[in-house]
Every structure is written in structure tokens, then in C-alpha cells.
Write an enzyme that holds these catalytic residues in place. Structure first.
Site, PDB file in Angstrom:
ATOM      1  N   ASP A  84      44.679  37.911  41.481  1.00 14.09           N
ATOM      2  CA  ASP A  84      46.009  38.521  41.399  1.00 14.09           C
ATOM      3  C   ASP A  84      46.473  39.182  42.687  1.00 14.09           C
ATOM      4  OD1 ASP A  84      44.258  40.706  41.264  1.00 14.09           O
ATOM      5  OD2 ASP A  84      45.424  41.759  39.734  1.00 14.09           O
ATOM      6  N   ASN A  85      45.558  39.722  43.468  1.00 12.10           N
ATOM      7  CA  ASN A  85      45.901  40.366  44.743  1.00 12.10           C
ATOM      8  C   ASN A  85      44.614  40.611  45.514  1.00 12.10           C
ATOM      9  OD1 ASN A  85      46.549  42.845  42.460  1.00 12.10           O
ATOM     10  ND2 ASN A  85      44.891  43.203  43.910  1.00 12.10           N
ATOM     11  N   HIS A 106      37.977  44.553  39.264  1.00 12.53           N
ATOM     12  CA  HIS A 106      38.720  45.816  39.373  1.00 12.53           C
ATOM     13  C   HIS A 106      37.793  47.005  39.099  1.00 12.53           C
ATOM     14  CE1 HIS A 106      41.875  48.807  38.584  1.00 12.53           C
ATOM     15  NE2 HIS A 106      42.797  47.926  38.949  1.00 12.53           N
ATOM     16  N   ARG A 125      51.039  39.107  38.032  1.00 13.56           N
ATOM     17  CA  ARG A 125      50.812  38.409  36.770  1.00 13.56           C
ATOM     18  C   ARG A 125      52.111  37.846  36.202  1.00 13.56           C
ATOM     19  NH1 ARG A 125      45.599  40.116  35.054  1.00 13.56           N
ATOM     20  NH2 ARG A 125      44.811  41.202  36.878  1.00 13.56           N
ATOM     21  N   CYS A 183      48.894  44.441  40.578  1.00  8.78           N
ATOM     22  CA  CYS A 183      48.616  43.656  39.373  1.00  8.78           C
ATOM     23  C   CYS A 183      49.823  43.134  38.594  1.00  8.78           C
ATOM     24  CB  CYS A 183      47.766  44.496  38.411  1.00  8.78           C
ATOM     25  SG  CYS A 183      46.210  45.067  39.097  1.00  8.78           S
ATOM     26  N   LYS A 197      42.659  40.806  30.603  1.00 10.61           N
ATOM     27  CA  LYS A 197      43.624  41.820  31.043  1.00 10.61           C
ATOM     28  C   LYS A 197      45.036  41.239  31.024  1.00 10.61           C
ATOM     29  CE  LYS A 197      44.935  44.479  35.147  1.00 10.61           C
ATOM     30  NZ  LYS A 197      44.520  44.921  36.487  1.00 10.61           N
ATOM     31  N   ASP A 215      40.611  39.770  39.246  1.00 11.32           N
ATOM     32  CA  ASP A 215      41.348  41.021  39.455  1.00 11.32           C
ATOM     33  C   ASP A 215      40.818  41.732  40.695  1.00 11.32           C
ATOM     34  OD1 ASP A 215      43.019  43.163  39.071  1.00 11.32           O
ATOM     35  OD2 ASP A 215      42.160  43.809  37.170  1.00 11.32           O
ATOM     36  N   ASP A 216      41.697  41.961  41.665  1.00 15.58           N
ATOM     37  CA  ASP A 216      41.330  42.667  42.905  1.00 15.58           C
ATOM     38  C   ASP A 216      40.214  41.958  43.663  1.00 15.58           C
ATOM     39  OD1 ASP A 216      43.194  44.513  42.124  1.00 15.58           O
ATOM     40  OD2 ASP A 216      41.850  46.239  42.097  1.00 15.58           O
ATOM     41  N   SER A 228      45.062  47.541  32.713  1.00 18.21           N
ATOM     42  CA  SER A 228      43.859  47.755  33.523  1.00 18.21           C
ATOM     43  C   SER A 228      42.860  48.641  32.791  1.00 18.21           C
ATOM     44  CB  SER A 228      44.233  48.412  34.859  1.00 18.21           C
ATOM     45  OG  SER A 228      44.836  47.497  35.720  1.00 18.21           O
ATOM     46  N   HIS A 286      48.335  43.231  31.012  1.00 19.48           N
ATOM     47  CA  HIS A 286      49.043  44.077  31.985  1.00 19.48           C
ATOM     48  C   HIS A 286      50.491  43.661  32.222  1.00 19.48           C
ATOM     49  CE1 HIS A 286      48.238  47.032  35.535  1.00 19.48           C
ATOM     50  NE2 HIS A 286      49.012  47.520  34.584  1.00 19.48           N
ATOM     51  N   LYS A 302      44.610  45.132  49.266  1.00 20.35           N
ATOM     52  CA  LYS A 302      45.514  45.458  48.163  1.00 20.35           C
ATOM     53  C   LYS A 302      46.573  46.483  48.589  1.00 20.35           C
ATOM     54  CE  LYS A 302      45.423  47.080  43.337  1.00 20.35           C
ATOM     55  NZ  LYS A 302      44.574  47.443  42.180  1.00 20.35           N
TER      56      LYS A 302
END
Length: 500
Positions: free
Chosen positions: A282-283, A230, A74, A70, A124, A30-31, A151, A126, A303
Site C-alpha cells: 500500500d505504501n 504494519h 486502498r 493507507c 485490513k 502493509d507498510d 489498522s 481501512h 512512508k
């Protein structure tokens, strides 16, 4: 002749190893930025387990997610479809969101269930909670789920402990909503979640799931979308203070430790040689958090943007005996994971418009990608603007650019929140092989070769946009505070009374 022999030997070994149905473990950070892992060149990150996967597997240099935030990213990962088709836009879902990933979308888990797979998710989600858990993983093809359904900053965190012995989380997170819950299947197990014990719970969950599936001789799919890295970063005693990189590095190390525990379980149960482990993110990194926000390496911005730093991700495929160690520069995407898994499992593809392609040739033979192009939508895609950017081969064209709050702290003003939407006609064109940082737009004047490239890009863009039917926006359905997960639904006053 030697090459021909090697090709047929590879095919023979692949089908021999695949005589029993393969298992799949999908790891989703994540991130996490392109430059955050040790195996991608970060000088102080401590990621020994991911580095081992990269050394023993296939590392991608040109791998993309579909959105710089996010929820839509996903959705694309699990469905093999751009987020615009499923309606998971604009932005992200919240604890009380009315919408979620539509139930008529087919996830990887739902592709695998008909061919006998056990399926589980931890971490996560989301992709929505909804009324009575309408959009939870257990309604989307997963037999089991343990995790925070959105998140972990989507609830007040200033009084929660993120590092031992009692270091409070950095910042306030989202105030005025319920504290983040830990859910088991569709029941709240703990609220607020205990961050210090969370990764241990995930490791135990994964060990139990893999061991149980192996004993039953049932192929399995484990999806682990991590909360790391994240904001706000957290880590238990096994990682806190053990990296050189501060809170971000400790959180990343804890994620890596959980991956190490997963790999040990695969080894102990004897299924590691029959399991494809795939890792990506994810990003891009949330650069506004500065040293707590990750690193995009040589790539531009992060991001929230459609520059490379927002959507090009680290990716590793590991499968001993089937995937040879190496590096591939072929273009691939999270969209390609569903069709690849379906192909390897002998499962049927959903009867819908898919945007992903089968990556088996890349994985097994380090061959060519079937992916011709990659499309770049902003966080708020619309039919009026269409694609912000498109990559075709080594060239990327930006039709629109703008900055984002998530990437605002960098010296590059193109990334800033205050850099508003700008149209480019003709588009800005970059050669990503020569200039992955997108510093130097190519001059189109007196360059007939680039004019020809631009015409091809416009043709691909036009064909793609003609095929795109925007689904009803799930996020635009808004939120209802009564839908926020609460372990004591009848308590008062909310949201502060939601504790168990």
C-alpha cells in the site's frame, strides 16, 4: 519471423488458458518497503513463497501506489481512481470515522459480481466502518469478509500479546479507543483480536472460500490486504523467532506463510493454472520505527513522502502457463489492477473517469505499458497545491517536497518531520533510470533536451489537473466515538467494556 511466431503462440496459449474464466487473488502488504523482500535484494528477510512467485512470475521494478499512507492507497487500488476523486483524503480513516469509501464508487468486487464471480476479502479493510456498518466490505461488493476493519494499531495494544508465549505488543498504539475487533461480515467475532491465531484464521477462511467456489465451478476474487508488516508487528508460533530479522522479519515471514498456504490451496483445488495472483504493497516503509519499520532499499525516504521510497512498491504477477517468468521495467500502478482484471474477466468498466490502464500486454507478452505518467499527491492533497510530483517516462519532477513523521529516523534530512514544505520553480528533475535514489537533480541550464522534457511534464500536469474533480473529503467529516465498533454496544464504561 521467430518473434512473430512466438507472439501468435503466446496469444493462442493465453486464450486457450483463459477459455474458462480466470480467478483472481490480490495480495496487499502493509507498510512494506521496496527493499524488504528477499527477491528484491534484502539479505536477511525470509520470504520463500513470495520469492517463488517472483521466480515463476513477473517482477516489477517500477510499480507505484497512489498515496504514501493507507486509506487513500486502498481506495485507489479497489476503484482504479486517484483518491482525490473519491474523497478518501486527507490522511486516513479511524475507528469512529463518519465517512468511508463512498458507496457510489465501484470496487473490483462490484465489477466482477455481474459476471458471476464469488468475492471475499480478509484482513485490513481501512475504508470505513460507519453507522451500522455502512462502509464495510459486504456493502462494497464482497460476499464475505473476515478481518480487522482498520489498522491494528488503532486501539490500545500495550496489554495484548503479539508474540508467543506472551510477549506484549511493542508500544502503546492508540489509547482511549476500543480494542481492535475481528469482524466476520458485519458482526464482531472477537474483541480484542487474538493476534497469535489471526493468520491461521485467515488461512482457514481462504481455504474454505476457494474450495467452496471451486466445487461450485464459480470463478472467484479473493482480496487479502494483510496487516503485515504494519506496526505493531506480531506473529504466531509458525513464524515467531524463525527469521533473522527480529520482530519485523517474523511478521513478514508469517505473511509469507499465509501466502504459501493460499498457493497450496490453489494447487490442491486444481485451479492454480487458471488464477492470476498479484502481489504489491500500500505504501513505503515506516522508517520512524527503525529496525521495526521496513526498508526502502535504494529509494529515498519512505512512508508519508512523495519521494520514491514512499510510493514505489514491490509487485509480482504470477499465473502459470500465461505469465512467463521475468522482470519488467515498465511503469505500472495499483490503479491499473481494476481495468486489467475487468479485461481478463470480460467485465464492464465503471462509467466514471478511471485513472488506471489495462496491463494485460505487460503481463502476457512482457510488452509495453499503456501508462504514460504517474502522479504523486501528498497525504493531504488540495486543489491549491495540486500535484507534488509527476513522473513522465524516466523523468520525475518535484514541484513540492517535504519530510514526514513516518520517515523521520533516517540520516537524510529531506525525509525528516522538520523539513517543511518547499516549492520548486523550476521543479527538481531526476532521471530515475540513472538515479532512482533521487540524489542528483538534473541541471536545466544549457540543456535544451531537459527544457523540452520539462515542457512536456508541465503539459501533462496541466491536462491532468484540469481533469481532476476533488470529491467531498470523507475524512474531514470527523469522528464520533459512538461509531467505534463494540461487541457490547450498551455496555459501560466505554471503551474499556468492549470485550467479547
Amino acid at each position: 519471423m521467430d518473434n512473430i511466431r512466438f507472439y501468435f503462440l503466446t496469444i493462442f496459449l493465453f486464450y486457450t488458458c483463459s477459455a474458462s474464466t480466470p480467478n483472481f487473488v490480490l495480495l496487499f502488504a502493509d507498510d512494506l518497503g521496496f527493499g524488504d523482500l528477499g527477491c528484491y535484494g534484502h539479505p536477511s528477510s525470509l520470504t520463500p513463497n513470495l520469492d517463488r512467485l517472483a521466480a515463476g512470475g513477473l517482477r516489477f521494478t517500477d510499480f507505484y501506489c497512489t498515496s504514501p499512507v493507507c486509506t487513500p492507497s486502498r481506495a485507489s487500488l479497489l476503484t482504479g481512481r486517484y483518491q482525490t476523486r473519491s474523497g478518501t483524503y486527507p490522511g486516513v480513516l479511524y475507528p469512529g470515522s463518519r465517512g468511508g469509501l463512498p458507496l457510489n464508487e465501484t470496487t473490483i468486487a462490484e465489477v466482477l459480481k455481474p459476471v458471476g464471480y464469488a468475492t471475499a476479502a480478509m484482513g485490513k479493510w481501512h475504508l470505513g466502518v460507519g453507522a451500522n456498518g455502512t462502509f464495510l466490505p459486504t456493502r462494497q461488493g464482497f460476499d464475505q469478509y473476515l478481518g480487522i476493519p482498520y489498522s491494528h494499531d488503532m486501539g490500545p495494544c500495550q496489554n495484548l500479546t503479539c508474540f508467543p508465549p506472551d510477549v506484549k505488543c511493542f508500544g502503546l498504539c492508540d489509547v482511549g479507543t476500543v480494542t481492535v475487533p475481528l469482524m466476520q461480515n458485519e458482526v464482531i467475532k472477537q474483541q480484542p483480536v487474538n493476534f497469535l491465531d489471526l493468520e491461521r484464521a485467515y488461512s482457514d477462511f481462504a481455504t474454505s472460500f476457494i474450495t467452496s467456489s471451486t466445487k461450485k465451478k464459480q470463478p472467484f476474487f479473493l482480496y487479502y490486504p494483510s496487516h503485515h508488516t504494519h506496526y505493531p508487528q506480531y506473529a504466531g508460533s509458525g513464524a515467531a523467532g524463525r527469521s533473522l530479522r527480529g520482530p519485523f522479519g517474523d511478521a513478514l515471514l508469517e505473511f509469507d506463510n499465509t501466502i504459501g498456504n493460499l498457493m497450496t490451496t490453489l494447487e490442491n483445488t486444481g485451479v492454480i493454472n487458471n488464477t492470476l495472483v498479484f502481489f504489491t504493497s500500500d505504501n513505503g516503509p515506516e522508517l520512524m520505527r527503525m529496525s521495526r519499520g521496513g526498508n526502502a532499499g535504494p529509494l529515498k525516504c519512505g512512508k508519508g513522502t512523495t519521494y520514491e521510497g514512499g510510493m514505489r512498491e514491490p509487485a509480482i504477477a504470477f499465473w502459470p502457463g500465461t505469465i512467463r517468468p521475468g522482470v519488467t521495467h515498465e511503469m505500472a500502478s495499483t490503479l491499473d489492477i481494476l481495468p486489467t482484471i475487468a479485461s481478463l474477466a470480460g467485465a464492464k468498466l465503471p462509467r466514471v473517469m478511471l485513472d488506471g490502464v489495462d496491463m494485460t500486454e505487460i503481463l502476457v507478452n512482457q510488452g509495453k505499458s499503456k501508462r504514460e505518467a504517474m502522479m504523486f499527491y501528498p497525504t493531504d492533497p488540495s486543489e491549491m497545491y495540486g500535484l507534488f510530483a509527476l513522473r513522465l517516462g524516466k523523468y520525475k519532477a518535484h514541484f513540492y517536497t517535504r519530510g514526514a513523521p513516518h520517515s523521520s529516523s533516517t540520516p537524510d534530512q529531506d525525509c525528516s518531520l522538520f523539513t517543511v514544505l518547499k516549492a520548486h520553480d523550476p521543479p527538481l528533475i531526476f532521471n530515475l533510470e540513472a538515479d532512482p535514489s533521487e540524489h542528483y537533480p538534473l541541471p536545466l541550464m544549457e540543456r535544451p533536451d531537459l527544457q523540452a522534457v520539462l515542457e512536456r511534464i508541465k503539459k501533462v500536469k496541466g491536462q491532468f489537473e484540469a481533469s481532476m474533480v476533488f470529491g467531498e473529503s470523507q475524512i474531514s467529516k470527523g469522528s464520533d466515538p459512538n461509531l467505534e465498533p463494540c461487541c457490547s454496544p450498551q455496555c459501560s464504561p466505554k471503551p474499556s467494556c468492549c470485550k467479547c
